[in-house]
Write a protein that holds these residues in place. Structure first.
Motif, PDB file in Angstrom:
ATOM      1  N   GLY A 272       0.805  -1.214   0.000  1.00  8.54           N
ATOM      2  CA  GLY A 272       0.000   0.000   0.000  1.00  8.54           C
ATOM      3  C   GLY A 272       0.836   1.260   0.000  1.00  8.54           C
ATOM      4  N   LEU A 402      -2.581  -5.486  -7.118  1.00 10.49           N
ATOM      5  CA  LEU A 402      -3.390  -4.300  -6.857  1.00 10.49           C
ATOM      6  C   LEU A 402      -3.326  -3.337  -8.039  1.00 10.49           C
ATOM      7  N   TYR A 423      -7.026   2.713  -1.659  1.00  8.32           N
ATOM      8  CA  TYR A 423      -5.840   2.583  -0.813  1.00  8.32           C
ATOM      9  C   TYR A 423      -6.160   2.889   0.650  1.00  8.32           C
ATOM     10  N   TYR A 426      -7.835  -0.051   1.957  1.00 10.22           N
ATOM     11  CA  TYR A 426      -6.836  -1.122   2.085  1.00 10.22           C
ATOM     12  C   TYR A 426      -6.147  -1.041   3.452  1.00 10.22           C
TER      13      TYR A 426
END
Length: 463
Positions: A272, A402, A423, A426
Motif C-alpha cells: 500500500g 493491486l 488505498y 486497504y
C-alpha cells in the motif's frame, strides 16, 4: 585505507544516484508540453510497468548479484539510471516511456548490490560506521535532490526539462565510482567459504529493503559469511544447491508465529505504501494543476524524507513492549495511515494533502523499522537476507496484483481519486486484521496467566 577508499566510492555513488531533482515533478513533466501524455496514459499505462518489472527482476537480480559478486550489478544499476534519464529527455511516446519504466525497474531491483557489497570488503569492526555513512548519504542525496529541484523551479524559474538534465548529470557522475571499486572474491551463496573457515557477520539485508522508499536506518541485520581476511579459498555452489538452501531456510523461518505476523504486516503495508507514493503526484496534479499554479512537491518530498528518518530513529526510544502490544500498535498506526490517505483524497486541499502525505510516510518509516527489528530478533544470522527478500517480493507481488486490478487499463483503470479511496480502505482492512490479532493475543496471554495462577499452590495458613 582500503576500507576508506571503498566507503568513499560507495558514498559518492549513493549520493549522486539518489540526487534526482526531477523526481518530485515527474508526473507534471510527462503530462506537460515536453511529453504531452494524458493522465490516463501516465497513471494506467506507464507507471504500472515499473511495478511489474521490479517484481519480475527482483529475484533474478538477487541471484545474479551473488553469483557475479556484487560489483557488476552496481555497474548495471549505474548504466540503467543513465539510460532511464537519457530516455526521459530524448524519447517520446507511450511505448518509449514504458520501456523507460522497465529500465528504472531494473535499476531499482539492482539496489540489492549496494549495501551488500561493502560487507564483503571491510572487516566486522567497521560495519556499523560504514552502514551509517552509506545509509545517511543516500537519505541526504534523496532529500537534497528534491530540495534542489524545488529551489530551481521556484527561485530560478527553470523549466521542468532542465531538472531532467540536472538529474541526468547526477546519474552520469554516479556512473563513475562503481568502476573503481575492488572486485570481491566471494559471496553469500554461490561462492562460499570452505567448511570450517572462520565466520563473520554481514549486514546483507539493508539492500533488499532500502528502496521500498523505506530507506530506514536498521541495526541487527546480520548474515553469517566468511571473512576476507581469513579466507584463502572459496567453494562454489550451483543454482540447484542455492535454491535448496533458500527453500529450507524459508520453511524453517516462516513456521514461527511472531516472525510470520510481523512479516505479514511488512508485506501488505509496503504494498500500500508503494501505491500511495507512486500515485501521489497524479493526485496532486489533479488537485493543483502545475499548468495553472506553483507546485511545491520538492519541499514535500524533502520534508517527508527527513521526517521519515527522524521517525525511524525514534523507535529505539519508544517505551512500548512490542512483544505484547505490537499488533495493537500496528492496528492503531495503520488506521492513522488510512486516515491520512482519506484526508488526501476527500478534502481536496493541496496543503492538507501535503501534510497528510508527510505524516503517512513518517508513520510507515517508524513501523517498518519496528517490523525490521522484530523480524531480525527472531532470526538466525544466515537467514536475514532470505526473509527480508521474501517479504519484499511478497509486497511487490501484492502491489502488482493491486496495480493490475485498480490502476492498469487492462483492469478497472480507476481514476486517481477512486484509487486513493481504495488505498485508504486497504489500510483500514490492515488495521482491522491486526486489531483482531492483537485482541486474540491478549486474550490468549491472559488465559495462560490465569492457568498458571490456578495451578500455583496458595498458602492460606497464618503464622
Amino acid at each position: 585505507m582500503p576500507v576508506l577508499y571503498s566507503t568513499l566510492c560507495l558514498c559518492a555513488y549513493g549520493l549522486f544516484s539518489n540526487l534526482r531533482p526531477s523526481e518530485p515533478f515527474l508526473t507534471a513533466y510527462l503530462m506537460g508540453p515536453d511529453k504531452n501524455l494524458t493522465e490516463a496514459q501516465v497513471v494506467s499505462e506507464i507507471y504500472p510497468i515499473w511495478t511489474y518489472s521490479y517484481l519480475a527482476l527482483l529475484f533474478p537480480v538477487f541471484l545474479a548479484t551473488d553469483y557475479l559478486c556484487y560489483k557488476p550489478v552496481l555497474v548495471l544499476q549505474a548504466v540503467s539510471f543513465v539510460v532511464t534519464y537519457v530516455m526521459l529527455l530524448k524519447a517520446h511516446g507511450l511505448r518509449a516511456m514504458q520501456l523507460l519504466e522497465f529500465f528504472f525497474g531494473l535499476a531499482t531491483a539492482s539496489e540489492v548490490a549496494y549495501f551488500s557489497y561493502i560487507y564483503n570488503v571491510v572487516e566486522p569492526a567497521h560495519y556499523r560506521r560504514v552502514t551509517a555513512y552509506c545509509r545517511s548519504v543516500t537519505l541526504f542525496g534523496s532529500a537534497a535532490g528534491s530540495l534542489t529541484g524545488q529551489l530551481l523551479l521556484t527561485l530560478a524559474e527553470v523549466k521542468l526539462v532542465h531538472l531532467v538534465w540536472a538529474t541526468l548529470a547526477s546519474a552520469v557522475v554516479a556512473f563513475v565510482p562503481p568502476w573503481f571499486l575492488p572486485m570481491p572474491k566471494r559471496s553469500l551463496f554461490f561462492h562460499k567459504k570452505p567448511e570450517g573457515a572462520i565466520e563473520r557477520q554481514c549486514d546483507y539485508t539493508g539492500a533488499l529493503i532500502e528502496k521500498v522508499d523505506n530507506k530506514v536506518p536498521l541495526d541487527n541485520e546480520d548474515v553469517s559469511i566468511a571473512s576476507p581476511a581469513t579466507e584463502e579459498t572459496n567453494t562454489s555452489c550451483g543454482l540447484p544447491d542455492v535454491l535448496k538452501m533458500l527453500l529450507a531456510d524459508f520453511l524453517h523461518c516462516y513456521r514461527r508465529g511472531p516472525l510470520l505476523a510481523w512479516s505479514l504486516w511488512w508485506a501488505v503495508a509496503t504494498c500500500g505504501y508503494f501505491q500511495v507514493l507512486n500515485y501521489a503526484q497524479p493526485l496532486w496534479e489533479n488537485i493543483r494543476p502545475s499548468s495553472d499554479y506553483d507546485i511545491y512537491n520538492g519541499y514535500v518530498e524533502t520534508l517527508s524524507t527527513l521526517m521519515g528518518a527522524v521517525a525511524a530513529l525514534l523507535v529505539g526510544h519508544l517505551p512500548v513492549r512490542w512483544t505484547v502490544w505490537g499488533e495493537l500498535v500496528l492496528c492503531a498506526l495503520s488506521l492513522l495511515m488510512a486516515a491520512c490517505v482519506f484526508v488526501m483524497v476527500t478534502l481536496k486541499s493541496i496543503w492538507l494533502c501535503y501534510g497528510s502525505y508527510i505524516l503517512f510516510r513518517a508513520t510507515y518509516m517508524l513501523l517498518i523499522t519496528v517490523a525490521t527489528y522484530q523480524v531480525a530478533s527472531s532470526l538466525d544470522m544466515q537467514r536475514y537476507a532470505m526473509v527480508f527478500g521474501v517479504n519484499t517480493f511478497v509486497a511487490l507481488l501484492l502491489q502488482s496484483l493491486l496495480t493490475l486490478v485498480v490502476v492498469d487499463s487492462a483492469g478497472l483503470g480507476l481514476d486517481v481519486f477512486t484509487q486513493f479511496y481504495v488505498y485508504g480502505g486497504y489500510f483500514a482492512v490492515i488495521s482491522t486484521v491486526f486489531l483482531f490479532a492483537g485482541l486474540c493475543k491478549l486474550s490468549m496471554r491472559r488465559h495462560a496467566e490465569q492457568e498458571v495462577l490456578s495451578r500455583s499452590p496458595v498458602d492460606t495458613d497464618s503464622t
